[in-house]
Structures are given as structure tokens and as C-alpha cells.
Design a protein around this motif. Structure first.
Motif, PDB file in Angstrom:
ATOM      1  N   TRP A 159      65.594  46.263  -5.598  1.00 12.15           N
ATOM      2  CA  TRP A 159      65.693  44.897  -5.105  1.00 12.15           C
ATOM      3  C   TRP A 159      67.147  44.495  -4.913  1.00 12.15           C
ATOM      4  N   LYS A 160      67.473  44.005  -3.727  1.00 17.92           N
ATOM      5  CA  LYS A 160      68.840  43.616  -3.395  1.00 17.92           C
ATOM      6  C   LYS A 160      68.967  42.129  -3.050  1.00 17.92           C
ATOM      7  N   LEU A 178      57.246  38.489  -6.007  1.00 16.09           N
ATOM      8  CA  LEU A 178      57.294  37.663  -4.805  1.00 16.09           C
ATOM      9  C   LEU A 178      58.738  37.381  -4.405  1.00 16.09           C
ATOM     10  N   ALA A 179      59.012  37.565  -3.123  1.00 19.47           N
ATOM     11  CA  ALA A 179      60.298  37.181  -2.541  1.00 19.47           C
ATOM     12  C   ALA A 179      60.014  36.146  -1.466  1.00 19.47           C
ATOM     13  N   ALA A 229      64.581  36.192   8.905  1.00 19.61           N
ATOM     14  CA  ALA A 229      63.941  36.364   7.603  1.00 19.61           C
ATOM     15  C   ALA A 229      63.312  37.748   7.484  1.00 19.61           C
ATOM     16  N   ILE A 230      62.673  38.208   8.558  1.00 20.04           N
ATOM     17  CA  ILE A 230      62.086  39.548   8.551  1.00 20.04           C
ATOM     18  C   ILE A 230      63.174  40.596   8.330  1.00 20.04           C
ATOM     19  N   ASP A 231      64.288  40.441   9.012  1.00 20.04           N
ATOM     20  CA  ASP A 231      65.394  41.388   8.888  1.00 20.04           C
ATOM     21  C   ASP A 231      65.935  41.412   7.458  1.00 20.04           C
ATOM     22  N   ASP A 232      66.113  40.236   6.863  1.00 16.02           N
ATOM     23  CA  ASP A 232      66.626  40.170   5.495  1.00 16.02           C
ATOM     24  C   ASP A 232      65.619  40.728   4.494  1.00 16.02           C
ATOM     25  N   GLY A 248      64.551  44.864   0.323  1.00 15.33           N
ATOM     26  CA  GLY A 248      63.744  45.872  -0.341  1.00 15.33           C
ATOM     27  C   GLY A 248      62.295  45.520  -0.565  1.00 15.33           C
ATOM     28  N   VAL A 249      61.752  44.575   0.213  1.00 14.38           N
ATOM     29  CA  VAL A 249      60.329  44.251   0.054  1.00 14.38           C
ATOM     30  C   VAL A 249      59.466  45.402   0.567  1.00 14.38           C
TER      31      VAL A 249
END
Length: 272
Positions: free
Chosen positions: A40-41, A130-131, A153-156, A161-162
């Protein structure tokens, strides 16, 4: 459920209206949840009216917000945006919190609803993390969402790491054409393909239209669109009709009988 790991080790990215609607700390408790995965980043920051101490733990491990696209589309500068909105990941209307709980809500025992014991409730993967990625903001005519913010948001989420990206926003279909390819006219087609190409599963809502044809909103073949029910129990109320026949009705009425009332049909409702 007992034969699975219940989502343990999985990180679900929720792209919606944020997290934290009312006092919902219990539904996102970290009981039985292990350490945050080392891959997770992302981050969960204290911002404006969003309390990281209250909402972030080993269950909710990330919270971000996105507004640049919406600001540009509505000709808002930073000062104007701050006057209109609290710039944080806090949920403005409860929808994002509802979606997050449906996906990965923790076990909650002895749930009470109008003094009725509803037992134990939980989300689909109660041990998943959950992120949260907030892209939907309250506006005068409903939610305001920018495609640019959603794609950011998708890119991030991918970089953070989702494992799974879940989006329950957008139209519910209803048009004569649904695009099944990567098409510039479909947000899900572009964003979902980008996510899947990086090995992330992409879940999108089918929409609230139907049951006629062409009403499923997300039709790209690499998108998973599912329908589900979060209840394995009923609240049944006897309903006595004018001919003295009693039928089982879904609903909750407390107290004694309420007397007779006319039946309301869909046609009556749409005329109001």
C-alpha cells in the motif's frame, strides 16, 4: 463465507462521494483485520472536516479527494470552491459510505432497527481494506462529478496498490446504444480498460433503470457489473384489503392498526 478468507489481504478502491456519514465507526471497525498490506502506497490525511483519527484505521487505509476537473468545468477558483465545499474526503450525502459498507463493511452484531433485532450484518468482503477516492460533490441540482476527476482517481488507485476498483456512479443506461469498446464517449470504457490492463479488477454499477432492455449502464466486456442483495431476512407486515383478505406485505408499521387507506399505484405517484 466461513470457507473463504472474507477478503483478507485485498484492498478495494471506492470511487464515490467519500467516507464517514454520521457515527459509522462501528461498521468500519478493524476487529479481526490484520496489518495494512506492505504494497500500500496511499495515505489517509487529516483535512478540513475529515478526521483521520476517527475514520482511518486498518480497515479504512486511504482517503483522497478530487475536484480540479469539476472546478474547471464550473469555472471555480480555489477560493470559490472552498466557500461551496469542505475540501476533504468526508462524505457529503452518505452514498459513498453506503457503497463502501456494501463492499467491505465489518461485522456488526445485534443490529437494531426500530427496536427490532436484525442480527449480524456485514459487507461482501468483511476483512478487506478500503481506500476511498472522493469525486462526487453535492451541487444545487444533485451530485457534481467530472470525468477528469474520476480518471485521475482511477490512476491514483492503481498507483496506490488497490486490487479492486469499485464505481457506483453515472447514468443507468436507457439509451439505444451501449458501447462495448474503448470509446471516447464512455468514461467506464476508458478508465476500466486502463485499470484492467494493470491487473486490477473493475466493478461498476449496472444503474437503477430497467427492467427493459438497454438499461445496464456499464457494458464494456472487461467490466464486472453485478446485482446483489444485502439482506437475508424480511420485515413482514400483514395488510388487510377491503375484501377482508390479508396478504403479506414488506414494510414496518409499529403500533396498532391504522385503519383503511386507498392503494397507491405507480401511475398515481408519477402524476404527483
Amino acid at each position: 463465507m466461513n470457507k473463504t478468507n472474507q477478503g483478507d489481504g485485498v484492498i478495494i478502491g471506492i470511487i464515490d462521494s467519500g467516507i464517514g456519514w454520521g457515527d459509522n465507526s462501528e461498521v468500519f471497525n478493524e476487529k479481526g483485520v490484520g496489518p495494512i498490506p506492505s504494497r500500500w502506497k496511499g495515505s489517509c490525511k487529516e483535512e478540513d472536516n475529515f478526521s483521520a483519527t476517527k475514520y482511518c484505521n486498518r480497515k479504512i487505509i486511504g482517503a483522497r479527494w478530487y475536484m480540479k476537473g469539476m472546478m474547471e468545468a464550473n469555472d471555480l477558483n480555489q477560493t470559490m470552491a472552498e466557500r461551496l465545499h469542505k475540501l476533504s474526503a468526508l462524505d457529503d450525502n452518505g452514498h459513498g459510505t453506503h457503497v463502501a459498507y456494501t463492499a467491505a463493511g465489518s461485522y456488526v452484531n445485534n443490529v437494531q432497527y426500530y427496536d427490532l433485532n436484525m442480527g449480524t450484518t456485514h459487507g461482501g468482503a468483511p476483512l478487506a481494506r478500503l481506500a476511498i477516492y472522493k469525486v462526487a460533490w453535492n451541487g444545487i441540482n444533485g451530485e457534481m462529478i467530472s470525468n477528469i476527476d474520476v480518471l485521475a482517481a482511477i490512476d491514483d488507485a492503481i498507483k496506490d496498490g488497490v486490487d479492486v476498483i469499485s464505481i457506483s456512479i453515472g447514468g443507468g443506461g436507457g439509451g439505444a446504444v451501449n458501447y462495448a469498446d474503448i470509446n471516447e464517449d464512455t468514461l467506464f470504457g476508458i478508465g476500466s480498460f486502463h485499470a484492467v490492463s494493470y491487473g486490477r479488477s473493475f466493478i461498476a454499477s449496472g444503474g437503477n433503470s430497467g427492467p427493459t432492455s438497454y438499461t445496464v449502464g456499464a457494458t464494456s466486456p472487461w467490466v464486472i457489473s453485478v446485482a446483489s442483495s444485502c439482506f437475508n431476512r424480511e420485515i413482514v407486515t400483514p395488510l388487510t384489503l377491503g375484501n377482508n383478505k390479508t396478504i403479506r406485505a414488506s414494510g414496518l408499521i409499529k403500533g396498532k392498526g391504522h385503519g383503511f387507506a386507498p392503494l397507491v399505484t405507480l401511475a398515481n405517484v408519477t402524476k404527483v
